[in-house]
Design a protein around this motif. Structure first.
Motif, short mmCIF file in Angstrom:
data_model
loop_
_atom_site.label_atom_id
_atom_site.label_comp_id
_atom_site.label_asym_id
_atom_site.label_seq_id
_atom_site.Cartn_x
_atom_site.Cartn_y
_atom_site.Cartn_z
N VAL A 10 -0.05 -20.73 -50.63
CA VAL A 10 0.06 -19.37 -50.11
C VAL A 10 -0.88 -18.44 -50.86
CG1 VAL A 10 1.58 -17.35 -49.95
CG2 VAL A 10 2.38 -19.58 -49.15
N ALA A 11 -0.87 -18.53 -52.20
CA ALA A 11 -1.76 -17.69 -53.00
C ALA A 11 -3.22 -17.94 -52.63
CB ALA A 11 -1.53 -17.95 -54.49
N ARG A 12 -3.60 -19.20 -52.56
CA ARG A 12 -4.99 -19.55 -52.23
C ARG A 12 -5.37 -19.07 -50.84
NH1 ARG A 12 -5.64 -25.59 -50.82
NH2 ARG A 12 -4.51 -24.72 -49.04
N ASP A 13 -4.53 -19.34 -49.85
CA ASP A 13 -4.88 -19.03 -48.47
C ASP A 13 -4.93 -17.52 -48.21
OD1 ASP A 13 -4.99 -21.74 -48.14
OD2 ASP A 13 -3.10 -21.90 -47.02
N LEU A 14 -4.01 -16.78 -48.84
CA LEU A 14 -4.01 -15.33 -48.64
C LEU A 14 -5.21 -14.69 -49.33
CD1 LEU A 14 -0.27 -14.23 -48.87
CD2 LEU A 14 -1.67 -14.65 -46.84
N ALA A 15 -5.54 -15.14 -50.54
CA ALA A 15 -6.72 -14.61 -51.21
C ALA A 15 -7.98 -14.90 -50.40
CB ALA A 15 -6.84 -15.20 -52.62
N THR A 16 -8.05 -16.10 -49.84
CA THR A 16 -9.20 -16.48 -49.02
C THR A 16 -9.29 -15.61 -47.77
OG1 THR A 16 -9.02 -18.78 -49.77
CG2 THR A 16 -10.27 -18.38 -47.75
N GLU A 17 -8.17 -15.43 -47.09
CA GLU A 17 -8.17 -14.64 -45.85
C GLU A 17 -8.55 -13.19 -46.12
OE1 GLU A 17 -5.12 -13.42 -42.20
OE2 GLU A 17 -4.50 -14.91 -43.69
N ALA A 18 -7.98 -12.60 -47.17
CA ALA A 18 -8.31 -11.22 -47.50
C ALA A 18 -9.79 -11.10 -47.87
CB ALA A 18 -7.43 -10.73 -48.65
N GLY A 19 -10.30 -12.08 -48.60
CA GLY A 19 -11.70 -12.04 -48.97
C GLY A 19 -12.63 -12.11 -47.77
N GLN A 20 -12.30 -12.94 -46.80
CA GLN A 20 -13.12 -13.02 -45.60
C GLN A 20 -13.09 -11.72 -44.81
OE1 GLN A 20 -15.24 -15.62 -44.79
NE2 GLN A 20 -14.68 -16.09 -46.90
N GLN A 21 -11.93 -11.09 -44.78
CA GLN A 21 -11.84 -9.80 -44.08
C GLN A 21 -12.68 -8.75 -44.80
OE1 GLN A 21 -8.12 -8.86 -42.41
NE2 GLN A 21 -8.45 -6.66 -42.33
N LEU A 22 -12.68 -8.78 -46.11
CA LEU A 22 -13.49 -7.83 -46.88
C LEU A 22 -14.98 -8.05 -46.63
CD1 LEU A 22 -11.47 -7.77 -50.21
CD2 LEU A 22 -11.90 -5.80 -48.72
N LEU A 23 -15.39 -9.30 -46.51
CA LEU A 23 -16.80 -9.58 -46.20
C LEU A 23 -17.17 -9.02 -44.83
CD1 LEU A 23 -17.31 -13.27 -47.43
CD2 LEU A 23 -18.33 -11.20 -48.40
N ARG A 24 -16.29 -9.21 -43.84
CA ARG A 24 -16.58 -8.69 -42.50
C ARG A 24 -16.66 -7.16 -42.51
NH1 ARG A 24 -12.99 -13.01 -41.17
NH2 ARG A 24 -11.21 -11.58 -41.09
N LEU A 25 -15.76 -6.53 -43.25
CA LEU A 25 -15.75 -5.07 -43.33
C LEU A 25 -17.03 -4.57 -44.00
CD1 LEU A 25 -14.16 -2.41 -42.99
CD2 LEU A 25 -13.15 -2.85 -45.24
N ARG A 26 -17.44 -5.25 -45.05
CA ARG A 26 -18.65 -4.88 -45.78
C ARG A 26 -19.88 -4.98 -44.86
NH1 ARG A 26 -21.08 -8.03 -51.05
NH2 ARG A 26 -21.28 -6.26 -52.48
N ALA A 27 -19.94 -6.06 -44.10
CA ALA A 27 -21.08 -6.27 -43.21
C ALA A 27 -21.10 -5.23 -42.08
CB ALA A 27 -21.03 -7.68 -42.62
N ARG A 28 -19.93 -4.91 -41.57
CA ARG A 28 -19.84 -3.97 -40.45
C ARG A 28 -20.12 -2.54 -40.87
NH1 ARG A 28 -15.26 -5.57 -38.94
NH2 ARG A 28 -13.92 -3.96 -39.82
N HIS A 29 -19.63 -2.16 -42.05
CA HIS A 29 -19.73 -0.77 -42.47
C HIS A 29 -21.03 -0.46 -43.17
CE1 HIS A 29 -18.83 2.94 -44.71
NE2 HIS A 29 -17.97 3.18 -43.74
N GLY A 30 -21.59 -1.42 -43.91
CA GLY A 30 -22.79 -1.16 -44.68
C GLY A 30 -22.49 -0.40 -45.97
N PHE A 31 -23.55 0.07 -46.64
CA PHE A 31 -23.40 0.63 -47.98
C PHE A 31 -23.83 2.09 -48.08
CE2 PHE A 31 -24.08 -3.94 -48.22
CZ PHE A 31 -23.01 -4.34 -48.99
#
Length: 263
Positions: A10-31
């Motif tokens: 659970v710890a591994r899978d949730l950290a992974t899922e949240a990390g992937q969502q953060l990558l998508r948000l970063r790519a979509r929003h830019g800097f």
């Protein structure tokens, strides 16, 4: 995600899922708007993790950097300690990979499961399968200390000078401890302010891999306390711990009696 998965998964899978969502948000929003990106990242990851833990482990409490502190956790046997986005500054800077997602489980006084996702590095370190540590480090190799890139404690540089070590600046506390786990650095030491969510998950993984993890005075790191502040930490290979704790004491003694006292 199936509720029959064990806590490590659970710890591994949730950290992974949240990390992937953060990558998508970063790519979509830019800097272009770093403060907005930081706020969105913190909130989005917190909501994902908090909601998922509510479904998967409804009887457990949650202590999150981004959530209200429910004091009921102090009377609970199982508490998930999460940092939805560790290293928000680095997350909002293009090209930086030293940010992380932390998910840990505290159970009856001990950290029993944990995961650190390093999404921009394509890596997740967890108690499911802790990293393998080489049996020995070359004796002639110069020590490498990982420390804060924006708020390095003064004593770290003095410690590095005493030990003839190199200081490797980095962002997230999780990224720093993972650097020790991966052999990029030999130790992580910090004093001057942290909280339980900054270290719980990486310490769970570090201990599972056989690393030493303690306060800088050698005392135990304890979690799910009434006051979640946990201001100092040392993580290193176990054979280095005695030498490093002695160095920290020596630097502290010099600071208390010498010309650096005011600093």
């Amino acid at each position: 995600m199936s509720s029959i998965r064990n806590d490590h998964e659970v710890a591994r899978d949730l950290a992974t899922e949240a990390g992937q969502q953060l990558l998508r948000l970063r790519a979509r929003h830019g800097f272009e708007e770093p403060e907005v990106l930081r706020t969105l990242g913190d909130r989005t990851s917190h909501e994902l993790l908090f909601s998922a833990l509510g479904r998967l482990r409804p009887s457990d409490a949650v202590l999150s950097e981004e959530g209200a502190d429910d004091r009921a956790r102090l009377d609970t046997e199982r508490v998930w300690i999460i940092d939805p986005l560790d290293g928000t500054r680095e997350y909002s800077e293009s090209g930086r990979t030293d940010w992380a997602v932390h998910v840990a489980l505290w159970e009856r006084g001990e950290l029993t499961a944990g995961a650190v996702a390093l999404p921009a590095q394509g890596s997740v370190l967890s108690t499911v399968d802790p990293p393998w540590l080489p049996e020995e480090r070359p004796a002639e190799q110069r020590l490498r200390i990982t420390s804060s890139r924006t708020r390095p404690p003064e004593f770290v540089q003095r410690m590095a000078t005493q030990l003839g070590a190199e200081v490797v600046p980095m962002g997230s506390a999780g990224a720093k401890i993972c650097a020790v786990l991966l052999g990029i650095a030999d130790l992580y030491v910090h004093a001057g302010g942290q909280y339980e969510w900054d270290s719980a998950a990486p310490v769970a993984v570090a201990r599972a891999a056989g690393l030493h993890a303690s306060r800088t005075d050698g005392s135990e790191l304890t979690y799910n306390r009434e006051d979640p502040s946990l201001p100092d930490i040392l993580v290193c290979r176990p054979e280095l711990s005695s030498t490093l704790l002695a160095s920290i004491r020596d630097v502290a003694d010099r600071d208390s009696t010498g010309p650096h006292t005011a600093g």
